[in-house]
Scaffold this active site. Structure first.
Site, PDB file in Angstrom:
ATOM      1  N   ASP A  73       0.826  -1.205   0.000  1.00  0.00           N
ATOM      2  CA  ASP A  73       0.000   0.000   0.000  1.00  0.00           C
ATOM      3  C   ASP A  73       0.864   1.261   0.000  1.00  0.00           C
ATOM      4  O   ASP A  73       0.452   2.300  -0.506  1.00  0.00           O
ATOM      5  CB  ASP A  73      -0.942   0.006   1.219  1.00  0.00           C
ATOM      6  N   ASN A 147      -4.424   8.835   2.599  1.00  0.00           N
ATOM      7  CA  ASN A 147      -4.745   8.107   3.832  1.00  0.00           C
ATOM      8  C   ASN A 147      -5.184   9.044   4.962  1.00  0.00           C
ATOM      9  O   ASN A 147      -6.297   8.960   5.435  1.00  0.00           O
ATOM     10  CB  ASN A 147      -3.531   7.303   4.322  1.00  0.00           C
ATOM     11  N   GLU A 148      -4.247   9.911   5.385  1.00  0.00           N
ATOM     12  CA  GLU A 148      -4.562  10.707   6.565  1.00  0.00           C
ATOM     13  C   GLU A 148      -3.649  11.915   6.689  1.00  0.00           C
ATOM     14  O   GLU A 148      -2.533  11.922   6.173  1.00  0.00           O
ATOM     15  CB  GLU A 148      -4.453   9.869   7.842  1.00  0.00           C
ATOM     16  N   ARG A 175      -6.358  17.858  24.984  1.00  0.00           N
ATOM     17  CA  ARG A 175      -4.928  17.663  25.213  1.00  0.00           C
ATOM     18  C   ARG A 175      -4.595  16.234  24.814  1.00  0.00           C
ATOM     19  O   ARG A 175      -5.273  15.294  25.262  1.00  0.00           O
ATOM     20  CB  ARG A 175      -4.575  17.840  26.681  1.00  0.00           C
ATOM     21  N   ASP A 177      -1.506  13.625  22.303  1.00  0.00           N
ATOM     22  CA  ASP A 177      -0.280  13.579  21.500  1.00  0.00           C
ATOM     23  C   ASP A 177      -0.513  14.136  20.110  1.00  0.00           C
ATOM     24  O   ASP A 177       0.439  14.437  19.393  1.00  0.00           O
ATOM     25  CB  ASP A 177       0.199  12.127  21.366  1.00  0.00           C
ATOM     26  N   THR A 188      -8.194   2.216   7.433  1.00  0.00           N
ATOM     27  CA  THR A 188      -7.628   0.889   7.721  1.00  0.00           C
ATOM     28  C   THR A 188      -6.115   0.952   7.908  1.00  0.00           C
ATOM     29  O   THR A 188      -5.466  -0.081   7.983  1.00  0.00           O
ATOM     30  CB  THR A 188      -7.974  -0.103   6.595  1.00  0.00           C
ATOM     31  N   ALA A 189      -5.564   2.164   7.977  1.00  0.00           N
ATOM     32  CA  ALA A 189      -4.116   2.308   8.157  1.00  0.00           C
ATOM     33  C   ALA A 189      -3.830   2.818   9.583  1.00  0.00           C
ATOM     34  O   ALA A 189      -4.321   2.234  10.548  1.00  0.00           O
ATOM     35  CB  ALA A 189      -3.562   3.241   7.090  1.00  0.00           C
ATOM     36  N   TYR A 190      -3.082   3.902   9.726  1.00  0.00           N
ATOM     37  CA  TYR A 190      -2.642   4.383  11.041  1.00  0.00           C
ATOM     38  C   TYR A 190      -3.822   4.661  11.964  1.00  0.00           C
ATOM     39  O   TYR A 190      -3.773   4.375  13.173  1.00  0.00           O
ATOM     40  CB  TYR A 190      -1.811   5.655  10.830  1.00  0.00           C
ATOM     41  N   LEU A 192      -6.515   3.137  12.351  1.00  0.00           N
ATOM     42  CA  LEU A 192      -7.006   1.901  12.988  1.00  0.00           C
ATOM     43  C   LEU A 192      -6.127   1.543  14.196  1.00  0.00           C
ATOM     44  O   LEU A 192      -6.637   1.128  15.239  1.00  0.00           O
ATOM     45  CB  LEU A 192      -7.015   0.771  11.953  1.00  0.00           C
TER      46      LEU A 192
END
Lengths: 295, 295, 295, 295
Positions: A73, A147-148, A175, A177, A188-190, A192
């Protein structure tokens, strides 16, 4: 009957052990079809081939009418970025392991490509996000992401304070990270891994997923893909944040910058073999087999 | 100028300590407006009033042109079930604590109702789910739900095996305590406790949330609200499952039954005071204030 | 040199396709060692054998000096319940797929059992929980559990209110579907599906995991295994709860009952082949392999 | 009768609006008791006072026999780091909002300190973690942490690969944003935001919590506090990681470095007012009140 596509660009994950085999089969097949082939320099370095053109990603994106991505991917993401301006359709070939975006296996490569070249395919469009960084009322940086988009604390030991506005209305101040804004493709990537839900690829929606939020009720929220998102930071100190678009990083975003995120005008086009089944890929990738030896 | 609504039905959470106060103010206000008032038997039992009609929920649903729910989201759910067939609009008054569906505070009741009666409101539609239980090719039971449909193991110590089909295509087969299918309205209720995301109320989507699944990658999945969902059970033994629609339970569903779930044809109509802000309610209900005394 | 164990009880998951093969190998091996063999009636029904004794679980628990469980973790749980009073050590043989408690594979069965019979093993003790249901100051029911005690709402559409006291001190009052109290052994079973952490088997601790709590900050809490837990219910209405001990259910617990849970005096003894590695089992069971084809 | 403590060091969160008030009351009280008072430079800058000594954190840690921290848990962490070598006991005063470590309210300050000075207190010990960074077989850096040690990816857009060994045995290799190793004290801080369980303060355990792991079954694991943890990185490329000890950062850890983490020899000593109740603090901090207006 003529193939629908004449000039085929190829991107590949060249550091995969099986790549030479697959590229050889692919190039032979395309040469037999009398198609014009354009490859990246990395491919040219790892495989001996004649009757191909070598070009940069930008050129591939401007002169081809189909791009084939060979790899995972991640390679497909790079191909998507190269193709988006010119709206060139994309085909994804995996290297033995199915990906969410690369659904043709090496062993069925010739058969499936033959069908796709002659118009037997399912066309799917996927939207991207556009992110703009605004400093002193000026857009100083603009990127897009399939993706994001991730806003992340950077070189600071403590959480950052992020205020999110949706269509001009305050959603919340948290607040954490950081914050992920993911498309259905990115769900379906980070996203998830960070606790976000899966969004069906056809959904006109995006999801906001907080990263390790201080307040536990800061849960993922799914909103319409037409929404305009604005991010502001709460701190006045000159610490920095970092924005990632897919895997491209924009460091040294200032606490006084505003981040604008919205759907990008132009979607990418993915050509799938007929009978493509998203749920099948999901079951494969997420190991959703029922374990029959339960107690 | 005449009020838009003439016959007002009232439902109330009659076991709340503050209910008599609020009902008295409400009834006085409506009587001053010369409106026809219809109340439930429970309300009639707890408050002395003349010039009101007492009726069953069904009657209220057929003779009124506006229903006012006084209480929490639970009371509103009951009002929604009573109003859905006749498509009567709903107004929600809370008892001092905002709910996702009941956004008028007792102290602003007269002012806000005055506005709503004379046409100053935001109309919002929310869709419901329809659930059908099919046994031997026959629909033996049909219900609808504004929040969620829950399929749950019942009188069995072990997990149940649930196969989910979306538009006829297998999504997955999971072992779990059950499965929630929630609307955007229900996404902030039980679904949220089970780890589901928040869906914006205007989103044309529903979310499937597994209950304590054996496989951790069985994550919530958001799909289009036009999808048709079919649930089948994996077991052949004659254990039972239980279906909940909002808070109504259908017990003794058999392992051989099929469950069909889709969007219900008729949405409910909610009238909000102008300036209603979903995100404000979200921040209030989920305690999304930033704690300023962090280390 | 004589084997350490003379009378061997056998329990088995008799509905597994591979069970006859494995039982035949096991019985032949034990007969060659001239050991006395005691099997359950279920085993006697599925396999032809001489020179074995058939007995109930209770008898097996009283006359054997070693119990061998053949199957998954569920069969091992049953064996554990049979052995706990008499403190008979347990050995677990799996049917081709490793379990947390059954770590000998069929193909290494003879070799590993040979070693164990002659004293080459790692002895591990695992503690159980004892649960007592108190009604009108009287203990009306007492059970024990190796994995977990679950308090669960039963035949009620709404959440139950559970107050938890630890050593007489209020921990909290929560609304939820229920509460799991798990041992380290149980921390990799149902508790894990409900969001609980993994506890190392040697840890003197237990974990309380709320089931779909109304308040998101009701998170799993790990306490010392010496703690005495008392559960009371908040409702005054006569709805019911249900207590599960491993897979045994105690229904119709009243809202006025108190539930006492503490470490059971007598642990079970598990004999592992030398070199047994809990982390290896964890990696296998939870599919903790690194996927090398990441983007 | 003489007070148990003679020289009192004070640390404070000097940028809090209420700090001058509280410090004035505190200093007056201590002066009345004829105690020797040592304050930080920051405090000296924000409050006019005689008969106090100004000293660095290191000096305070060496010359005092009691340290009072005025502020939140963050200020207390700094006090703990200052006190740990000399094993000086700590008292925590909050600024109006309870913290896990600062349990005396400003309004009860004199009363509670009076009791503590004359020996009426509950002594609690909390262990710290020691972290060592090993490069080419040499310890190049050593720190300790009361809350947690975090290993985090740094200036890299992709996940890092972390292999964790416990007492020399491989636990797992994971791809993630990083890994938290938290003490019971730290289990209610960052670890909780990342999905970790709450560990009771008296538990001899620590918890390993992966940060957004690629594999969903990489769940928090609780192990004995006597365990020795070693972290190695999977990548061969020269990207960097970052280690945080509480809020102190150690950047530019190399992929070839080994990280050793274990319980620190010397615990800190906290003096609580008598009747201190950890569960009460937990309920307060996590908003564990039951909402009585549920539907």
């Amino acid at each position: 009957m003529e193939p629908q596509f004449k000039t085929i660009g190829i991107l590949a994950k060249t550091n995969h052990p099986n790549i030479n085999n697959v590229l050889t089969i692919l190039l032979n097949f395309l040469q037999q079809q009398q198609l014009k082939i354009v490859i990246t320099e990395k491919i040219a370095e790892c495989i001996q081939t004649n009757s191909t053109h070598v070009a940069s990603l930008e050129e591939i994106g401007s002169i081809c009418d189909l791009i084939i991505s060979v790899g995972g991917d991640g390679t497909f993401l790079a191909a998507a970025h190269a193709s988006v301006q010119a709206q060139i359709p994309l085909v994804g070939i995996n290297l033995g392991q199915v990906g969410f975006l690369v659904d043709i296996y090496p062993q069925e490569l010739c058969e499936k490509l033959q069908e796709i070249l002659f118009g037997k395919y399912n066309l799917e469009t996927r939207f991207l996000l556009q992110v703009q960084i605004v400093r002193n009322q000026q857009i100083i940086k603009q990127e897009h992401a399939l993706n994001e988009v991730v806003i992340h604390r950077w070189i600071t030991p403590s959480m950052i304070e992020i205020s999110t506005y949706i269509n001009g209305q305050l959603l919340n101040t948290q607040r954490s990270d950081g914050l992920i804004i993911a498309t259905p493709t990115g769900s379906t990537a980070y996203s998830l891994s960070a606790g976000g839900p899966i969004l069906h690829p056809t959904l006109n929606a995006m999801v906001l997923v907080p990263l390790n939020p201080h307040t536990f009720s800061n849960r993922p929220i799914v909103i319409d893909s037409s929404a305009q998102i604005e991010i502001r930071f709460g701190q006045t100190r000159q610490i920095n944040a970092l924005i990632s678009c897919d895997h491209l990083e924009i460091p040294q975003v200032l606490m006084s910058d505003h981040i604008l995120i919205k759907k990008y005008d132009t979607p990418i086009k993915i050509l799938h073999p007929q009978g493509h089944d998203f749920f099948y890929t999901l079951r494969k990738k997420l190991n959703w087999s029922v374990n029959n030896n339960l107690p």
